[in-house]
Design a protein around this motif. Structure first.
Motif, PDB file in Angstrom:
ATOM      1  N   ILE A 167     -13.120   8.515  69.772  1.00 37.96           N
ATOM      2  CA  ILE A 167     -13.709   7.552  68.848  1.00 37.96           C
ATOM      3  C   ILE A 167     -15.135   7.976  68.526  1.00 37.96           C
ATOM      4  CG2 ILE A 167     -14.393   5.136  68.538  1.00 37.96           C
ATOM      5  CD1 ILE A 167     -12.203   4.402  70.557  1.00 37.96           C
ATOM      6  N   GLY A 168     -15.517   7.906  67.264  1.00 34.36           N
ATOM      7  CA  GLY A 168     -16.882   8.203  66.872  1.00 34.36           C
ATOM      8  C   GLY A 168     -16.990   9.421  65.981  1.00 34.36           C
ATOM      9  N   ALA A 169     -18.162   9.569  65.367  1.00 40.47           N
ATOM     10  CA  ALA A 169     -18.382  10.644  64.397  1.00 40.47           C
ATOM     11  C   ALA A 169     -18.237  12.018  65.032  1.00 40.47           C
ATOM     12  CB  ALA A 169     -19.761  10.492  63.763  1.00 40.47           C
ATOM     13  N   GLU A 170     -18.755  12.189  66.259  1.00 39.02           N
ATOM     14  CA  GLU A 170     -18.659  13.499  66.907  1.00 39.02           C
ATOM     15  C   GLU A 170     -17.207  13.850  67.210  1.00 39.02           C
ATOM     16  OE1 GLU A 170     -21.118  13.593  70.325  1.00 39.02           O
ATOM     17  OE2 GLU A 170     -23.007  13.609  69.190  1.00 39.02           O
ATOM     18  N   ALA A 171     -16.440  12.860  67.634  1.00 43.43           N
ATOM     19  CA  ALA A 171     -15.029  13.122  67.919  1.00 43.43           C
ATOM     20  C   ALA A 171     -14.276  13.479  66.650  1.00 43.43           C
ATOM     21  CB  ALA A 171     -14.398  11.899  68.581  1.00 43.43           C
ATOM     22  N   ARG A 172     -14.594  12.809  65.556  1.00 39.97           N
ATOM     23  CA  ARG A 172     -13.915  13.137  64.288  1.00 39.97           C
ATOM     24  C   ARG A 172     -14.263  14.546  63.841  1.00 39.97           C
ATOM     25  NH1 ARG A 172     -15.122   7.583  63.646  1.00 39.97           N
ATOM     26  NH2 ARG A 172     -17.141   7.976  62.651  1.00 39.97           N
ATOM     27  N   ALA A 173     -15.537  14.912  63.958  1.00 39.42           N
ATOM     28  CA  ALA A 173     -15.938  16.270  63.576  1.00 39.42           C
ATOM     29  C   ALA A 173     -15.310  17.309  64.503  1.00 39.42           C
ATOM     30  CB  ALA A 173     -17.463  16.379  63.599  1.00 39.42           C
ATOM     31  N   ALA A 174     -15.198  16.974  65.787  1.00 42.10           N
ATOM     32  CA  ALA A 174     -14.578  17.909  66.732  1.00 42.10           C
ATOM     33  C   ALA A 174     -13.109  18.118  66.398  1.00 42.10           C
ATOM     34  CB  ALA A 174     -14.734  17.376  68.160  1.00 42.10           C
ATOM     35  N   ARG A 216     -18.695   2.407  61.105  1.00 40.49           N
ATOM     36  CA  ARG A 216     -18.047   1.437  61.990  1.00 40.49           C
ATOM     37  C   ARG A 216     -16.576   1.224  61.621  1.00 40.49           C
ATOM     38  NH1 ARG A 216     -23.313  -0.976  61.755  1.00 40.49           N
ATOM     39  NH2 ARG A 216     -22.686  -2.165  59.907  1.00 40.49           N
ATOM     40  N   LEU A 217     -16.267   1.232  60.333  1.00 36.93           N
ATOM     41  CA  LEU A 217     -14.869   1.104  59.935  1.00 36.93           C
ATOM     42  C   LEU A 217     -14.053   2.316  60.394  1.00 36.93           C
ATOM     43  CD1 LEU A 217     -15.246  -0.359  56.310  1.00 36.93           C
ATOM     44  CD2 LEU A 217     -14.351  -1.543  58.323  1.00 36.93           C
ATOM     45  N   LEU A 218     -14.636   3.497  60.306  1.00 38.34           N
ATOM     46  CA  LEU A 218     -13.949   4.688  60.817  1.00 38.34           C
ATOM     47  C   LEU A 218     -13.747   4.592  62.323  1.00 38.34           C
ATOM     48  CD1 LEU A 218     -15.757   7.515  58.797  1.00 38.34           C
ATOM     49  CD2 LEU A 218     -13.358   6.845  58.577  1.00 38.34           C
ATOM     50  N   ASP A 219     -14.761   4.109  63.038  1.00 41.59           N
ATOM     51  CA  ASP A 219     -14.624   3.936  64.482  1.00 41.59           C
ATOM     52  C   ASP A 219     -13.499   2.953  64.802  1.00 41.59           C
ATOM     53  OD1 ASP A 219     -16.744   5.644  64.808  1.00 41.59           O
ATOM     54  OD2 ASP A 219     -18.202   4.083  65.331  1.00 41.59           O
ATOM     55  N   THR A 220     -13.413   1.881  64.016  1.00 39.90           N
ATOM     56  CA  THR A 220     -12.357   0.887  64.248  1.00 39.90           C
ATOM     57  C   THR A 220     -10.988   1.499  64.027  1.00 39.90           C
ATOM     58  OG1 THR A 220     -13.855  -0.894  63.547  1.00 39.90           O
ATOM     59  CG2 THR A 220     -11.494  -1.384  63.565  1.00 39.90           C
TER      60      THR A 220
END
Length: 763
Positions: free
Chosen positions: A28-35, A219-223
């Motif tokens: 979850i989170g921007a770093e995880a999405r980029a990873a 926050r919507l992406l995290d959700t």
């Protein structure tokens, strides 16, 4: 080093996920999405065929480097006329499918891709996210640059068509900010709309992607990440059963549970706030595009054309702004309310700069409010279709909190009831809008609007919300500046706002005691008319399941009988039975649009037999009356189809005649089918009302709804020796509150316990 594995979710759909290994954060989170994007890039480059003149371009989430845990892959295989491209494509797509990934793919030359984008605005938007992954970077760069340049040159012309597509999507999926189970991607204010804002910003129309929008988007992406992780597969709708689990993953813990479980309500409120931010930004962006397309209206001297629309308010370029005199002078505390009322009545948006100025410089309202503020507030509530957008704009900039400090508690508060479609704050505003349709039916339209707006103000607090909300509503009415007697009337409307629908659907309206009891509580016809308007507004604002034609007729019938009692002091006599039922040979069966009437030789169990036969033909009984006249047993029922399709009247009439005549085969069919369809849910409950009827005691059953329930309970009452003279069936979502009028006083505790046991066993 990042590795990739496949996993299979509950549906059996294998999907690629990123392992949590050294250097890779959680899911979850921007770093995880980029990873995840980096890992997918590396994996795709490893399987990409080494060949000149081709390139792999990612669009969608991978193109934006915002990969959800169980997202799709959107890929374009670009080529420069390379022979054998189909075989090359197959050599790429099959390994992706074999890895269990969902894939949306296309094979294009750069001119082909641009041609498709020119004809399909959704494709044009997708190419704005295009990013080179593997192969010839110059080929990919040509597509990315040309697509973006083409969009900038044509966006203003394409935006109207895109707006129509967007409106159709909103119509299908609703508004995320006000839904209890909204689609995080497709609903208004969701992730799809952030893509529109990005496209509008790319076109240079307006600064659509402000910091607040970026934060809401994150926050919507995290959700959505948390939802994917919670469910174990790709899903975008945040349904009730997953809410607490998603909240736990996002760190939103319930304080009353010691921080162990997730706070689903806090999650809903956060999603609602973020969706509102996105929706408001998109509204601003659409208006900016409209102004750019239409051009600015100027005077002969080159100044913007301004048109006065209200005191201190003018229209400029299709928006409402403050008059120059209002900005130069010390602001009137009522100014923000007057601007909001002007926006609602003219259905013109308030300019963003004007909202920001009002939030910063408009002084707080004194208590009580000055007459100008009170008049503007009532005008705002009664503006009809313009109310909701004007209110939402003011709420966005914090103006509502300045008018009503209670609004902070009410904002985005979920309503955990299946009949409600909106969060509490939107429900209250919607109720005021619906009440504006009935202002000509009452003597005090201003009190109807205010009562509708405040009727549920007690929700979210301990206790019955009608009782708790009455003093809160009275305090608001007093602060607004209403006289003491009118503020007390607002409190009475809030306290009694459920009285009419509850009595109409759960009590025998022909019983004089029912009518007299309502008349005593209401007190006068002015209050009665206000309550009638409030009931209709509340139901319309709640949702389609909260109202129906039959419920409207029952409420209207009750209002008419109570009005007669208040006007004359005499309770109307019960209506006489239908003459067609008390004459002629037996049995008599009459079928109407929503009524079934039966007359037969007097005997026990007739109500149960009729109810069972109706259940057999998939008819729900809304109300039932039983009586005996000159040795005839009369049963009259109001009905509606359980699944929306009316039964065959010939077959229904034939079964009714046979059943009331004692045909054993029909009875066996009834018992076998009805007993097989029992309700589920919480344990049923019986409540006794000893003083609610003139010549009977009232047994109220609260249980899960199920086909044949009335038949089973009526059979149980009959076998226990209780005579039912009337029944009222009230369905609330998946539950029912069924009231049975049992002839006699039933004073014995032992007899009542015996009846109660029999009823609960039948449920």
């Amino acid at each position: 080093m990042t590795s990739l594995t496949t996993t299979t979710g509950p549906t059996g759909d294998g999907q690629l996920v990123v392992n949590e290994v050294a250097g890779v954060p959680g899911g979850i989170g921007a770093e995880a999405r980029a990873a995840r994007a980096s890992a997918l890039d590396a994996w795709l480059r490893g399987i990409f065929p080494a060949r000149a003149g081709i390139a792999l371009v990612a669009v969608g989430g991978l193109g934006r480097r915002q990969c959800a845990p169980y997202g799709d892959l959107d890929l374009v295989l670009l080529h420069a006329g390379v022979p054998g491209i189909d075989e090359l494509a197959a050599s790429l797509w099959y390994p992706i499918w074999d890895a269990g990934l969902r894939l949306d793919h296309s094979v294009r030359t750069v001119p082909e891709a641009l041609s498709v984008a020119q004809d399909d605005v959704k494709v044009a938007l997708g190419l704005l996210d295009a990013r080179h992954v593997a192969g010839d970077p110059a080929l990919a760069d040509q597509l990315v640059r040309t697509a973006a340049d083409h969009w900038r040159r044509t966006a203003v012309r394409q935006l109207p068509g895109l707006r129509e597509i967007t409106a159709a999507r909103w119509e299908t999926h609703g508004e995320l900010a006000f839904l209890l189970e909204g689609d995080l991607k497709e609903a208004a204010g969701g992730l799809r709309d952030v893509g529109l804002l990005r496209a509008i910003a790319t076109a240079g129309v307006t600064d659509a992607l402000r910091p607040a929008v970026h934060a809401a988007h994150r926050r919507l992406l995290d959700t959505r990440d948390a939802l994917h992780q919670q469910v174990g597969r790709r899903v975008d709708r945040l349904v009730a059963q997953e809410r607490d689990g998603v909240a736990t993953l996002l760190g939103l813990r319930a304080a009353d549970a010691g921080g162990v479980t997730g706070d689903g309500d806090a999650l809903l409120r956060r999603v609602a706030g973020d969706a509102r931010t996105v929706s408001h930004a998109l509204d601003d962006a659409w208006r900016a595009a409209d102004r750019l397309r239409a051009g600015r209206h100027r005077t002969a001297g080159g100044r913007p054309l301004r048109r006065p629309v209200a005191r201190d308010v003018v229209e400029q370029d299709g928006e409402l702004v403050l008059a120059r005199a209002a900005i130069g002078a010390r602001p009137d505390p009522s100014l923000s309310l007057r601007v909001a009322a002007a926006a609602a009545t003219t259905r013109l948006p308030i300019a963003r700069a004007t909202c920001e100025w009002l939030a910063a410089y408009c002084p707080p309202l004194p208590a009580p409010w000055p007459p100008a503020a009170r008049a503007a507030f009532i005008t705002l509530l009664g503006a009809g279709p313009g109310l909701v957008p004007a209110w939402e704009t003011c709420d966005r900039y914090g103006l509502i909190d300045g008018w009503l400090p209670e609004w902070t508690r009410l904002r985005s508060l979920p309503q955990h009831n299946p009949v409600h479609r909106f969060t509490l704050d939107r429900h209250l505003v919607q109720a005021a809008y619906e009440a504006s349709r009935h202002t000509r039916d009452v003597d005090r339209p201003d009190l109807l609007l205010l009562g509708a707006f405040l009727h549920d103000i007690g929700k979210g607090l301990p206790g019955d919300h009608s009782t708790v909300g009455a003093p809160l509503a009275e305090a608001v009415a007093t602060r607004i500046g209403l006289p003491e007697d009118e503020a007390a009337l607002i409190a009475r409307l809030v306290r009694l706002h459920l009285l009419l629908p509850d009595v109409a659907t759960r009590r025998d309206l022909s019983d004089p005691k029912t009518v007299a009891g309502v008349a005593e509580r209401v007190g006068d016809t002015t209050t009665l008319d206000l309550l009638h308007g409030l009931v209709r507004a509340d139901a319309a604002a709640t949702g389609p399941a909260a109202w129906s034609d039959w419920k409207g007729r029952l409420v209207a019938e009750l209002v008419a009988r109570v009005r007669t009692a208040l006007d004359t002091g005499v309770v109307p006599a019960p209506p006489a039975p239908d003459p067609a039922l008390v004459a002629g040979p037996l049995p008599v069966v009459h079928l109407g649009e929503d009524r079934v009437s039966v007359a037969a030789a007097d005997r026990r169990g007739l109500l149960a037999t009729v109810a069972g036969c109706l259940a057999l033909h998939r008819l729900e009984v809304i109300s039932a009356d039983a009586a005996t006249v000159d040795g005839r047993a009369l049963v009259q029922c109001r009905v509606q189809p359980r699944y929306g399709l009316a039964p065959d009247p010939i077959a229904l009439r034939a079964d009714l005649r046979r059943a009331v005549g004692g045909d054993v085969s029909v009875t066996q069919r009834l018992r076998g089918r009805a007993l097989a369809a029992r309700g589920q849910g919480a344990a049923p409950r019986v409540v006794w009302h000893r003083e609610a009827a003139t010549d009977a005691v009232l047994l109220e059953l609260r249980a899960a709804d199920a086909a044949g329930l009335l038949y089973r309970v009526a059979c149980a009452l009959d076998e226990a020796g209780a005579q039912v003279r009337a029944a009222r069936i009230s369905t609330l979502g998946g539950d029912v509150v069924d009231a049975f009028y049992l002839v006699g006083g039933w004073p014995s505790d032992a007899d009542r316990a015996r009846i109660e046991t029999a009823v609960l066993a039948a449920v």
